[in-house]
Design a protein around this motif. Structure first.
Motif, short mmCIF file in Angstrom:
data_model
loop_
_atom_site.label_atom_id
_atom_site.label_comp_id
_atom_site.label_asym_id
_atom_site.label_seq_id
_atom_site.Cartn_x
_atom_site.Cartn_y
_atom_site.Cartn_z
N THR A 28 -9.05 6.81 0.97
CA THR A 28 -8.69 5.39 1.15
C THR A 28 -7.77 5.41 -0.26
O THR A 28 -6.81 4.57 -0.13
CB THR A 28 -9.86 4.84 1.15
N THR A 32 -4.57 2.67 -1.01
CA THR A 32 -4.76 1.39 -1.27
C THR A 32 -5.36 1.16 -2.72
O THR A 32 -6.00 2.19 -3.16
CB THR A 32 -5.70 0.65 -0.55
N ILE A 205 1.42 -4.28 4.13
CA ILE A 205 0.52 -4.82 5.24
C ILE A 205 0.34 -3.54 6.23
O ILE A 205 -0.65 -3.07 6.96
CB ILE A 205 0.61 -5.79 5.84
N LEU A 206 1.67 -2.73 6.52
CA LEU A 206 1.68 -1.58 7.30
C LEU A 206 0.57 -0.30 6.94
O LEU A 206 -0.02 0.15 7.62
CB LEU A 206 3.01 -1.08 7.58
N LEU A 208 -1.88 -1.03 5.08
CA LEU A 208 -3.30 -1.29 4.88
C LEU A 208 -3.84 -1.18 6.32
O LEU A 208 -4.88 -0.84 6.40
CB LEU A 208 -3.41 -3.01 4.41
N ASN A 209 -2.89 -1.52 7.30
CA ASN A 209 -3.51 -1.21 8.89
C ASN A 209 -3.66 0.03 8.87
O ASN A 209 -4.57 0.32 9.86
CB ASN A 209 -2.37 -1.76 9.73
N SER A 210 -3.18 0.96 8.12
CA SER A 210 -3.31 2.41 8.59
C SER A 210 -4.78 2.93 8.16
O SER A 210 -5.07 4.04 8.58
CB SER A 210 -2.03 3.32 8.15
N ILE A 212 -7.25 0.93 7.22
CA ILE A 212 -8.61 -0.34 7.40
C ILE A 212 -9.62 0.33 8.22
O ILE A 212 -10.88 -0.26 7.98
CB ILE A 212 -7.69 -1.54 8.18
N TRP A 213 -9.49 1.07 8.94
CA TRP A 213 -10.60 1.76 9.68
C TRP A 213 -11.43 2.36 8.81
O TRP A 213 -12.67 2.44 9.10
CB TRP A 213 -10.32 2.58 11.04
#
Length: 286
Positions: A28, A32, A205-206, A208-210, A212-213
């Motif tokens: 992760t 991030t 944000i893109l 982070l979306n990748s 987030i799971w």
């Protein structure tokens, strides 16, 4: 009649999940920043625990003022300090090294509880602790390239963990594991969030979306399931002894890395398992 070995089940459960933790966290952190990742993970865990408390009808436990002090202290020591240093250190070290350095928590727990809380340890336990610590220090000694900064940062984080675990164990006597962890995360979220803002952490944000799971998965499996198992384990047995059994986690982490990432272990990594195994056996004996 109460089963005297009941603490072993949550202990082994937390060991299995704990072996996966540095791998998930390291993956992760490739996308991030550490304190933002921690904050989002704590938020996820707090939401899951809050909903669980509502379903179980235990929300009233949050009014227990006897646990407030322990919530705050554990939130600072374990939430902000321990996990903060751990995540920051993972930026410049490997999941294997992180799992290995984490074993020094046994040594710090030994120092704190023997000198401060006067927990009794047999000669076998003391020898097991020394064997674990000396071997870990040997493996982490600087080579030609010098010290690994990430290892040293995680080592600093390990100094806070035993104290946080002590307050966590004491606070657990006043409320359930779900309530304790819920408020602990609520106390920690502003701290890690503020550090993230002050240090200027940013993420697209893109991106982070990748991931987030992965953050949600870590929040549920590690910060809810694993930590509940951990709190239940230390409720009846000394923290030092529980930590001793966690000595097998680096080897499990190594196996998982090999199985899923096809990275063959080095000779040093394989040899290091034997002293750790002997130390764990000695420390787990009555």
């Amino acid at each position: 009649m109460k089963n005297k070995s009941a603490w072993l089940y949550p202990t082994f459960g937390s060991i299995l999940i704990g072996a996966i933790f540095p791998i998930l966290a390291s993956n992760t952190l490739k996308s991030t920043p550490p304190f933002l990742t921690l904050t989002l993970t704590f938020i996820t865990a707090a939401i899951v625990l809050g909903v669980t408390l509502l379903i179980q009808g235990k929300i009233g436990e949050l009014k227990n003022t006897k646990a407030w002090k322990y919530w705050f202290l554990t939130g600072v020591l374990n939430g902000a300090c321990f996990y903060g240093f751990y995540y920051f250190g993972l930026l410049s070290t490997t999941p294997w090294n992180a799992a290995l350095v984490a074993q020094t928590e046994v040594f710090f727990a030994f120092l704190y509880f023997q000198a401060w809380r006067k927990e009794s340890l047999s000669r076998e336990h003391i020898f097991g602790i020394l064997l674990l610590v000396v071997w870990v220090i040997y493996l982490l000694l600087p080579r030609a390239s010098g010290w690994n900064l990430g290892d040293l940062i995680i080592l600093i984080g390990m100094m806070f963990a035993p104290l946080g675990n002590y307050y966590q164990k004491t606070g657990r006597t006043h409320v359930s594991s779900y309530s304790f962890l819920f408020i602990r995360y609520i106390c920690t979220i502003p701290l890690t969030g503020a550090i993230s803002l002050l240090s200027g952490e940013k993420v697209d944000i893109l991106i982070l979306n990748s991931v987030i799971w992965q953050i949600i998965l870590m929040g549920v499996i590690v910060f809810v399931v694993k930590n509940i198992l951990w709190v239940e384990a230390i409720k009846t047995v000394t923290v030092t002894r529980i930590l001793a059994l966690h000595g097998c986690m680096p080897f499990l982490t190594l196996l998982i890395i090999w199985a899923f990432q096809w990275l063959l272990p080095t000779t040093t990594q394989l040899i290091s398992w034997m002293p750790i195994l002997i130390g764990v056996i000695l420390l787990s004996r009555k």
